[in-house]
Design an enzyme around this catalytic site. Structure first.
Site, short mmCIF file in Angstrom:
data_model
loop_
_atom_site.label_atom_id
_atom_site.label_comp_id
_atom_site.label_asym_id
_atom_site.label_seq_id
_atom_site.Cartn_x
_atom_site.Cartn_y
_atom_site.Cartn_z
N ARG A 53 0.81 -1.21 0.00
CA ARG A 53 0.00 0.00 0.00
C ARG A 53 0.85 1.27 0.00
NH1 ARG A 53 -0.58 -5.00 1.36
NH2 ARG A 53 -0.13 -4.58 3.54
N CYS A 87 -6.65 -2.75 8.34
CA CYS A 87 -5.44 -2.06 7.87
C CYS A 87 -5.83 -0.60 7.71
CB CYS A 87 -4.99 -2.61 6.51
SG CYS A 87 -3.62 -1.70 5.75
N ASN A 88 -4.97 0.30 8.18
CA ASN A 88 -5.26 1.73 8.07
C ASN A 88 -4.94 2.27 6.68
OD1 ASN A 88 -5.72 2.95 11.10
ND2 ASN A 88 -4.38 1.19 11.17
N THR A 89 -3.69 2.06 6.25
CA THR A 89 -3.21 2.68 5.00
C THR A 89 -4.07 2.30 3.81
OG1 THR A 89 -0.98 2.59 5.90
CG2 THR A 89 -1.17 3.01 3.54
N CYS A 201 -1.74 2.33 12.51
CA CYS A 201 -1.21 1.31 11.61
C CYS A 201 -1.37 0.03 12.41
CB CYS A 201 0.26 1.59 11.32
SG CYS A 201 1.07 0.26 10.42
#
Lengths: 244, 244
Positions: A53, A87-89, A201
């Site tokens: 990512r 997942c953050n990104t 994250c």
């Protein structure tokens, strides 16, 4: 608890797998179940082959969008009622997920911003422990600004340290230097004025927990896990998106 | 590792969820990955609402067969290449799974029997730490007999102790009395002549690990996790069923 009325949660995972495992474990903890049947029903799409990512946001790698869309479609076909992503990104590619399915997609980023506003109403500045792609795509900055909260990032050299730690965590390292390095990055954000730290994250809570820094740490994985249990059990309604 | 050539593993889980989490974690350990993309692709159907397997074998509860079949079909639709189940007792309903999908179903029971034969060629008698439904349906007895290995069960009162421990583990208990109780059941099987102990219930390795008893313990969850990684990476061919 009546399982018949509960919603089935679809999880886009594998980004990375250890973070998905951590998310799954936190869902079980928050479920406080006494029998198997008390637990909520999850379908976890753990596809670690998804392109990186951070490289994609930086323009140096393939977009993970198509892989994320395929996971969303697989979950849709498997019969889930709503979808989340551990997942953050990857939320920088949220539109690819929303375009791939009509099932509601619950944004981890929005849930974390909402959680900070609810739990720390006085917070004015959050410090982001997040990957480069997450910062560059400004997903947290945008979400927190809706709550009049300012987002702070590490200095450039500190952020480079974060990224080196991140890929070491993904490689399975959990040593004391990694833990100390992550805590130190948190303290630098506190020194810069952060009232609250965000483990923004999903690899961060694998090496850093709340209480280790001089300001509270909000664990995005834990927030999402808790909210999933509430939404699945219909204790809270699924959030309505303002722009949809 | 070339992800393009790897197989996608479908996991029937939630029987119980903590055992599925344990299985997922063991897959990650055996993957020995250095990046996200090195890991294998799993889809986990964690449906804890599945009716109790032991009650069904005893004739006092609904069959879990239809729920297991629905999980298999959901995994099929999600696009997996083969299917496994992170539960021993539910293999008594294996035919419902095989009838629901044309995707290969890899039997945990057969993999464990094969593993014991490969790893302990001198073993003549295995001691089963397994749920009542698993014993009553004779799935391990049948699988081990193909390798000329005799299966030993606890005495009736000991098996009743096993079942009480099992449901306490499912309720989240992990205390020292549970661990000591499970170890004691293992020692009774050793006293009865077992050369090898089988953690033939996925809740057992949550409280007992190899090395705690005076004979080796084969962890069925660990065996299945290791084999899944090998099969997904095509290091071994999927087993061919003799009766299909």
């Amino acid at each position: 608890m009546n399982g018949e009325n509960e919603l089935v949660v679809g999880v886009i995972g594998g980004l990375g797998p250890e973070a998905t495992l951590d998310f799954f474990g936190k869902v079980l903890i928050h479920s406080r179940a006494k029998t198997d049947q008390d637990h909520i029903h999850l379908v976890i799409e753990n596809n670690p082959k998804t392109p990186d990512r951070n490289a994609a946001v930086a323009g140096t790698g393939m977009s993970p969008g198509p892989a994320l869309a395929r996971m969303a479609m697989a979950l849709d076909r498997a019969g889930v009622d709503f979808i989340v992503m551990a997942c953050n990104t990857a939320h920088a590619f949220e539109k690819d997920i929303r375009a791939a399915t009509r099932k509601p997609f619950i944004s981890l980023i929005d849930e974390v911003a909402d959680e900070v506003r609810r739990t720390y109403p006085e917070a004015r500045r959050v410090g982001l422990l997040a990957a480069q792609g997450c910062l560059d795509s400004r997903i947290y900055e945008t979400a927190f600004s809706r709550h009049d909260i300012q987002s702070l990032q590490p200095e450039k050299s500190s952020q480079e340290r974060f990224m080196r730690l991140l890929y070491r965590i993904k490689a399975g390292e959990r040593g004391p230097d990694i833990r100390a390095g992550m805590r130190q990055l948190g303290e630098e954000l506190v020194a810069g004025g952060a009232d609250i730290l965000i483990a923004g994250c999903t690899e961060v809570p694998l090496v850093l927990t709340s209480g280790e820094n001089s300001k509270p740490l909000v664990d995005s994985t834990d927030v999402l896990a808790r909210r999933c249990v509430s939404y699945a059990r219909r204790l809270e309604s699924l959030p309505v998106r303002l722009d949809s």
